[in-house]
Enzyme design. Structure first.
Site, short mmCIF file in Angstrom:
data_model
loop_
_atom_site.label_atom_id
_atom_site.label_comp_id
_atom_site.label_asym_id
_atom_site.label_seq_id
_atom_site.Cartn_x
_atom_site.Cartn_y
_atom_site.Cartn_z
N ASP A 179 39.32 42.59 30.00
CA ASP A 179 38.35 41.49 29.82
C ASP A 179 36.88 41.85 29.58
OD1 ASP A 179 40.81 40.50 30.44
OD2 ASP A 179 40.12 38.99 31.83
N GLU A 218 44.89 42.36 43.71
CA GLU A 218 44.75 42.52 42.26
C GLU A 218 43.98 43.80 41.94
OE1 GLU A 218 42.75 39.20 40.52
OE2 GLU A 218 43.24 39.78 38.46
C1 6A9 Z 1 42.22 32.35 33.45
C2 6A9 Z 1 41.34 31.18 35.45
C3 6A9 Z 1 42.48 30.29 38.79
C4 6A9 Z 1 43.35 39.15 34.12
O1 6A9 Z 1 47.23 39.59 35.56
C5 6A9 Z 1 47.05 38.69 34.54
C6 6A9 Z 1 45.75 38.96 33.80
C7 6A9 Z 1 45.77 40.34 33.19
O2 6A9 Z 1 46.72 40.43 32.17
C8 6A9 Z 1 44.43 40.72 32.61
O3 6A9 Z 1 44.47 42.06 32.18
N1 6A9 Z 1 44.62 38.78 34.71
C9 6A9 Z 1 43.35 40.56 33.65
O4 6A9 Z 1 42.10 40.92 33.11
C10 6A9 Z 1 44.55 37.43 35.28
C11 6A9 Z 1 44.38 36.42 34.17
C12 6A9 Z 1 43.99 35.10 34.60
C13 6A9 Z 1 43.75 34.23 33.39
C14 6A9 Z 1 43.56 32.82 33.77
C15 6A9 Z 1 41.94 31.04 34.09
C16 6A9 Z 1 42.26 30.67 36.48
O5 6A9 Z 1 41.63 30.63 37.73
#
Ligand code: 6A9
Length: 829
Positions: free
Chosen positions: A600, A798
């Protein structure tokens, strides 16, 4: 010289059974032991089949110690509930699991378990679910009310209460409550909700001697009269609202609560156990039933789903369930030890339990989702046009036009049950590394489900938000997916892992790789091990639709989508690139974010530009090409092998030409300035490590030493808790949202360990000793820190703080952070 992959191969025909909804149905039918499961990981506990519009069941509860519990009903997993961990202690991904939920706020530890029987029955067989509560601190108040609901999602189904009930009167708690129904593909069934006492007519053996007994703090008379009964209600609700069962239950509770308020007045409300109970009203044609039981002290109740086709003798009783759960958990422990082999490595029983919890939680996080997604096929970000003016121009970029897609389905693991309970593309490659080590065929089933989603163009959305329930967890601005944007191609790692497991099995049986590639392969491991394998058998297996044959055309299309749509521009006037085509750029970048990269807010070029080149994507594409070559080799597709190998060689060559900075001694992104001069964009961090993590560097690369130094330098990426995403010396370290600007991510350490173990620490070369040393220490650091945090908090996180190692952001994040268990076991597919 090189194709730009603009046209699809003519032989890229995709067998229709791979993409049709019937195919999914056929698949569900085929693997009956996967039909029923805890496939709603977004709620604390409940079973459903992996069929759309079918039968949903679930648990909800709240504390009766005062009136505040009512407002904090537990149902959907939430980090606002103050749980001290909710963890699958056992979950085999198919037939059995035991979850522990530490509801500290309510002074209860809940244990929720399930066990299936008759699972080879094509309608999924039968199951039992058990909910037990144990008071944590007997010196404190402990009273809980629980709800088990059962609901149908389709008009072709029916459901009815078989137990007599009068509004407001409840049912004697010793009496089982029966809900009968019929649902397409499941057939006829009865659900029995009962307490072990009721089933046996004597005290049960589970230590729940407090069932129904008022505790000192309740108003004895009231509690005994009302809360000691079972209450129910049934209501007809719109099929698409079934997932909001909690709201439906709350609404029904309001009926009696409001009456009580009128009777007693707000100031003189009696014990909540008396007033907060279901109405016992059952509307005609009800599609949702809830059964309420209230307790003070320890308790247990069981839910039995009896399919009409399961032989009577195979159905479970409470006593049978107790025994079966014990036997299943012992068998699990044996299987766990023989699969991960942690005891001989000297891990403590607590550490082994940690790894077991992680493994159970990754399988326990598997969900089934269905419904529409939102996709915008018109819009492009301002920096995605091939001519990058940096100014929004509707002619070039189109107007935003988000549209719901046709309903689709996905069987997937999930990163985080409370805040990200849905499928994420690049997370899934890591999930499958873990699941595949535990249960190969289960991992293939998930892989197949994802591969089905690859569309005609070869695109698959990064985030799979299918249906209203999934969508309800995502803020508006984040729901739309764009068909120009990708995500790191990790699914391919799962395919590669499968090929390795397959080859290993076959070699164990004395068949060489040449025979294998001639005869093709079978997907079913058990068939391989159990059957007397002969060349003839292999040949006949090859006649069938093997897994690799089935998925290959879509994988190839997917590969070509990346090559076609994420290609970067090579400026020939100032670059000595050996290949004029192998360069890559993530589409979908904004000034601050490259969400497509998965990293990100990791710092990139200060001014977004269409001339940018991204070294992480470049490395992913190398790894993709290499893996495609490996698969094509097994399938005997020699022309394709040549093509992938050529791509791979060019990518590796261009990695040096385009991305190595002599000045910084580092692999870097590249971009172009206002006067069209190219320059390197160097931020020491994960992006700099990709050529190593994805094993693109030869073991004797002159640059390997520098990458290892960067990784192992405490002033840069090395921390005692794992590898930092960004060097503290970088100007962006810890800045802004600080998501990928310093914190330690477990799965990135996993990729490093994988590369070290599979290549740099095990191949002789000038840096082997150093690679070995880094491997040992890094592995120890990550395992120790995540374990320490787990014992302190009950959670896996995480990410981890780069300064003191504490867990941060999402929890329980048992997605790719669960790869710690694989690190412990040294399993690096
Ligand atoms: C956005 C906000 C409750 C972000 O683990 C899933 C992903 C990864 O693939 C990515 O590399 N996470 C990492 O940078 C979490 C993604 C969450 C997106 C949702 C909306 C919700 O708030």
């Amino acid at each position: 010289q090189d194709d730009l992959d603009d046209d699809l191969d003519s032989d890229d025909s995709i067998p229709s059974f791979v993409k049709s909804p019937e195919a999914v149905q056929a698949q569900a039918d085929a693997d009956a032991s996967l039909l029923w499961g805890t496939y709603r990981p977004q709620i604390y506990f409940g079973l459903r089949p992996r069929l759309p519009d079918s039968l949903l069941t679930g648990l909800a509860w709240f504390g009766l110690q005062d009136y505040s519990g009512f407002q904090k009903m537990r149902h959907q997993c939430s980090d606002q509930d103050g749980m001290k961990g909710f963890t699958w202690k056992y979950h085999d991904g198919r037939e059995f699991g035991i979850q522990e939920i530490n509801d500290n706020v309510n002074n209860y530890r809940l244990e929720t378990s399930f066990l299936k029987v008759d699972t080879s029955n094509s309608n999924g067989g039968s199951w039992a679910a058990r909910v037990s509560g144990i008071v944590m601190d007997p010196a404190k108040p402990a009273a809980l009310t629980t709800f088990w609901y059962t609901a149908i999602e389709s008009l072709g189904s029916s459901l009815g209460l078989e137990t007599d009930i009068e509004p407001g009167s409840g049912i004697e708690r010793q009496e089982p409550v029966r809900v009968a129904g019929t649902v397409p593909k499941l057939g006829d069934f009865v659900l029995r909700i009962e307490e072990p006492d009721a089933a046996h007519g004597n005290a049960n053996t589970d230590g729940n001697q407090f069932i129904g007994r008022p505790s000192a703090n309740t108003q004895a008379g009231d509690f005994a009269d009302t809360a000691s009964k079972t209450h129910v209600f049934g209501k007809r609700i719109p099929t698409e609202s079934v997932w909001k069962a909690k709201d439906v239950i709350l609404n029904d509770l309001m009926i009696n609560l409001q009456q009580s308020a009128e009777t007693f007045g707000h100031e003189n409300m009696p014990d909540p156990a008396v007033t907060l109970r279901l109405s016992d009203q059952v509307a005609p044609g009800s599609t949702l039933f809830a059964v309420q039981k209230s307790f003070s002290g320890n308790f247990t109740f069981d839910v039995f789903y009896d399919s009409a086709t399961t032989p009577k003798g195979a159905l479970l009783s409470s006593a049978g369930l107790t025994q079966a759960l014990r036997a299943a958990s012992e068998a699990y422990d044996r299987r766990f030890e023989s699969t991960l082999r942690l005891a001989p490595k000297g891990y403590s029983p607590q550490q082994i339990e940690f790894a077991r919890d992680l493994t159970s939680s990754i399988t326990g996080g598997i969900g089934f989702y269905h419904g529409s997604a939102i996709v915008d096929r018109a819009f492009r970000h301002e920096y995605d046009a091939e001519v990058g003016s940096g100014v929004y121009d509707p002619e070039v970029h189109g107007q935003a036009d988000p549209q719901p897609t046709e309903p689709d389905q996905l069987f997937t693991a999930t990163p985080c049950r409370n805040i990200f309970p849905r499928g994420f593309y690049w997370d899934e490659g890591f999930h499958l590394a873990h699941i595949g080590a535990w249960d190969n065929d289960l991992s293939l089933d998930i892989l197949r489900s994802w591969i089905r989603l690859i569309d005609e163009d070869g695109w698959v959305a990064r985030e799979q938000i299918l249906g209203d329930e999934a969508r309800s967890r995502v803020p508006d601005g984040f729901q739309t997916q764009y068909p120009q944007y990708g995500n790191p191609p990790t699914l391919i790692l799962a395919v590669s892992a499968y090929v390795d497991r397959l080859v290993a099995r076959i070699e164990k049986r004395g068949l060489d790789a040449a025979t294998l590639s001639q005869q093709h392969v079978v997907a079913d491991f058990d068939a391989l091990d159990d059957a007397p394998m002969s060349e003839r058998m292999l040949a006949s297996a090859a006649l069938g639709q093997t897994f690799l044959h089935e998925i290959y055309p879509k994988l190839r299309r997917h590969y070509r989508w990346f090559r076609r749509t994420q290609r970067g521009e090579i400026r020939e006037w100032d670059r000595e690139a050996r290949s004029k085509t192998e360069a890559y750029r993530w589409r979908g970048r904004t000034k601050e974010h490259v969400l497509a990269s998965g990293l990100d807010d990791y710092p990139r070029a200060p001014v977004p530009h269409t001339g940018e080149l991204h070294v992480d994507l470049h490395s992913w594409m190398g790894s993709f090409a290499e893996t495609m070559a490996k698969i094509a080799r097994v399938l005997g597709r020699d022309d394709d092998v040549d093509e992938y190998e050529r791509h791979y060689a060019d990518i590796v060559a261009n990695l040096e030409d385009l991305h190595w900075s002599e000045a910084k001694q580092m692999y870097c992104d590249a971009s172009v300035d206002e006067s069209d001069q190219s320059y390197h964009v160097c931020h020491a961090g994960y992006v700099s490590l990709f050529p190593l993590m994805l094993e693109l560097l030869p073991a004797d690369s002159p640059h390997l030493g520098h990458v290892l130094d960067l990784l192992a330098d405490p002033d840069h990426l090395w921390s005692p808790f794992g590898i930092r995403s960004l060097s503290p010396k970088d100007e962006f370290f810890g800045q802004g949202d600080n998501y990928w600007r310093g914190p330690v991510w477990v799965h990135m350490s996993y990729l490093c360990l994988r590369a070290l173990r599979n290549k740099y620490a095990t191949t002789s070369g000038p840096h082997q000793a150093k690679a070995q040393q880094i491997y040992n220490t890094l592995r120890q650091n990550v395992v120790n820190n995540t374990f320490t945090q787990y014992t302190q908090t009950g959670y896996v996180f995480e990410q981890y703080n780069p300064a003191d190692g504490h867990g941060q952001r999402g929890y329980p994040f048992t997605g790719w952070s669960s790869t710690v268990a694989l690190m412990m076991a040294e399993i690096f597919p």
